[in-house]
Design a protein around this motif. Structure first.
Motif, short mmCIF file in Angstrom:
data_model
loop_
_atom_site.label_atom_id
_atom_site.label_comp_id
_atom_site.label_asym_id
_atom_site.label_seq_id
_atom_site.Cartn_x
_atom_site.Cartn_y
_atom_site.Cartn_z
N SER A 1 -47.06 25.82 -30.22
CA SER A 1 -48.09 26.87 -30.35
C SER A 1 -47.84 28.02 -29.39
N GLY A 2 -47.24 27.73 -28.23
CA GLY A 2 -46.94 28.81 -27.28
C GLY A 2 -46.03 29.85 -27.90
N ALA A 3 -45.14 29.40 -28.81
CA ALA A 3 -44.22 30.35 -29.46
C ALA A 3 -45.00 31.39 -30.27
N VAL B 1 -35.40 35.42 -32.94
CA VAL B 1 -35.91 35.82 -31.61
C VAL B 1 -36.07 34.58 -30.72
N THR B 2 -35.35 33.52 -31.05
CA THR B 2 -35.42 32.24 -30.34
C THR B 2 -35.27 32.46 -28.83
N LEU B 3 -34.32 33.28 -28.47
CA LEU B 3 -34.03 33.53 -27.06
C LEU B 3 -34.97 34.60 -26.50
N ALA B 4 -35.15 35.66 -27.27
CA ALA B 4 -35.93 36.82 -26.79
C ALA B 4 -37.35 36.41 -26.37
N ILE B 5 -37.96 35.46 -27.08
CA ILE B 5 -39.35 35.10 -26.73
C ILE B 5 -39.44 34.25 -25.46
N ARG B 6 -38.29 33.79 -24.95
CA ARG B 6 -38.31 32.97 -23.72
C ARG B 6 -38.26 33.81 -22.46
N ALA B 7 -38.08 35.11 -22.58
CA ALA B 7 -38.01 35.96 -21.39
C ALA B 7 -39.33 35.88 -20.63
N GLU B 8 -39.27 35.95 -19.29
CA GLU B 8 -40.48 35.85 -18.47
C GLU B 8 -41.51 36.92 -18.82
N GLU B 9 -41.03 38.13 -19.10
CA GLU B 9 -41.96 39.23 -19.42
C GLU B 9 -42.79 38.86 -20.66
N VAL B 10 -42.11 38.23 -21.63
CA VAL B 10 -42.81 37.86 -22.87
C VAL B 10 -43.82 36.74 -22.59
#
Ligand code: DC
Length: 225
Positions: free
Chosen positions: A38-40, A85-94
């Motif tokens: 759900s966090g995704a 966006v598997t990787l992009a959503i793991r960024a700290e800013e996101v």
């Protein structure tokens, strides 16, 4: 007759970087259950908001974005439209943006239907902050999974470095503590153990030990129904 309420759900809630995603995915694989991260969904909404330049306090615009989220989860990859966006959503800013916008009631409300649709046979394992308290209050097993802030900062550090992001332990620890405080103190669906939840502190457990604990509890509750 199968109604959605007869489809078993295991809810795993806990703070950021507690390891709940890893444990939940392995338990799902063992049981052949569907998996909801759900966090995704909050991260996807956050990424989309950043890209569209939507103000983080524009509740209606953010809720609309969430309501129309064009996302899919296929073969371990997460897509926004046709883009992975598997990787992009793991960024700290996101992640930090997700934690901020997750406090908005209209946005949370807009994501409810999408989450409920993950409940399909033979069963679902869902991880997040409010799986056992709000989204699946009838889950047959509820787990509150924690780990010390230091253990979580170390894990997040390793995850980020492994994914090619740069990271600094002190900054991560500060971010984790801020995010925990925000997730636990918001007015709507705050992070807290569901009634009847089993507590699992993974600070000193291997992933396999944590997975076995959850599978053991599930075997017990399954027998009882
Ligand atoms: O689990 P995560 O770090 O991917 O979640 C990112 C943020 O999304 C988290 O800080 C708070 C929010 N979230 C939430 O409010 N409710 C959930 N069920 C899952 C995540």
């Amino acid at each position: 007759m199968t109604t959605s309420s007869t489809i078993p759900v295991i809810a795993i809630d806990g703070p950021t970087a507690s390891g709940k995603g890893t444990v939940a995915q392995l338990v799902a694989a063992q049981l052949n259950f569907h998996y909801l991260d759900s966090g995704a969904l909050y991260r996807l909404t956050a990424l989309s908001a950043i890209r569209h330049g939507i103000a983080l306090d524009d509740e209606q615009a953010l809720a609309q974005l969430a309501e129309n989220l064009d996302c899919s989860f296929t073969g371990g990859e997460i897509f926004l439209g046709t883009e992975s966006v598997t990787l992009a959503i793991r960024a700290e800013e996101v992640g930090n943006t997700a934690s901020k916008i997750a406090a908005l009631p209209a946005l949370r409300h807009a994501l409810v239907g999408l989450q409920l649709r993950f409940r399909r046979l033979p069963g679902l394992i869902a991880d997040g902050r409010d799986m056992g308290t709000v989204i699946f209050p009838d889950a047959c097993l509820k787990v509150f999974l924690t780990a010390s802030a230091e253990a979580r900062a170390q894990r997040r550090y390793k995850q980020l470095i492994d994914k090619g992001f740069s990271a600094n332990i002190e900054d991560l620890l500060k971010d984790l503590n801020e995010r925990d405080a925000r997730d636990a103190n918001r007015a709507i669906a705050p992070l807290k153990p569901a009634e009847g939840a089993y507590f699992l502190d993974t600070s000193d457990l291997t992933v396999q030990q944590a997975v076995e604990k959850v599978l053991g509890w599930y075997a017990t509750v399954k027998q009882a129904v």
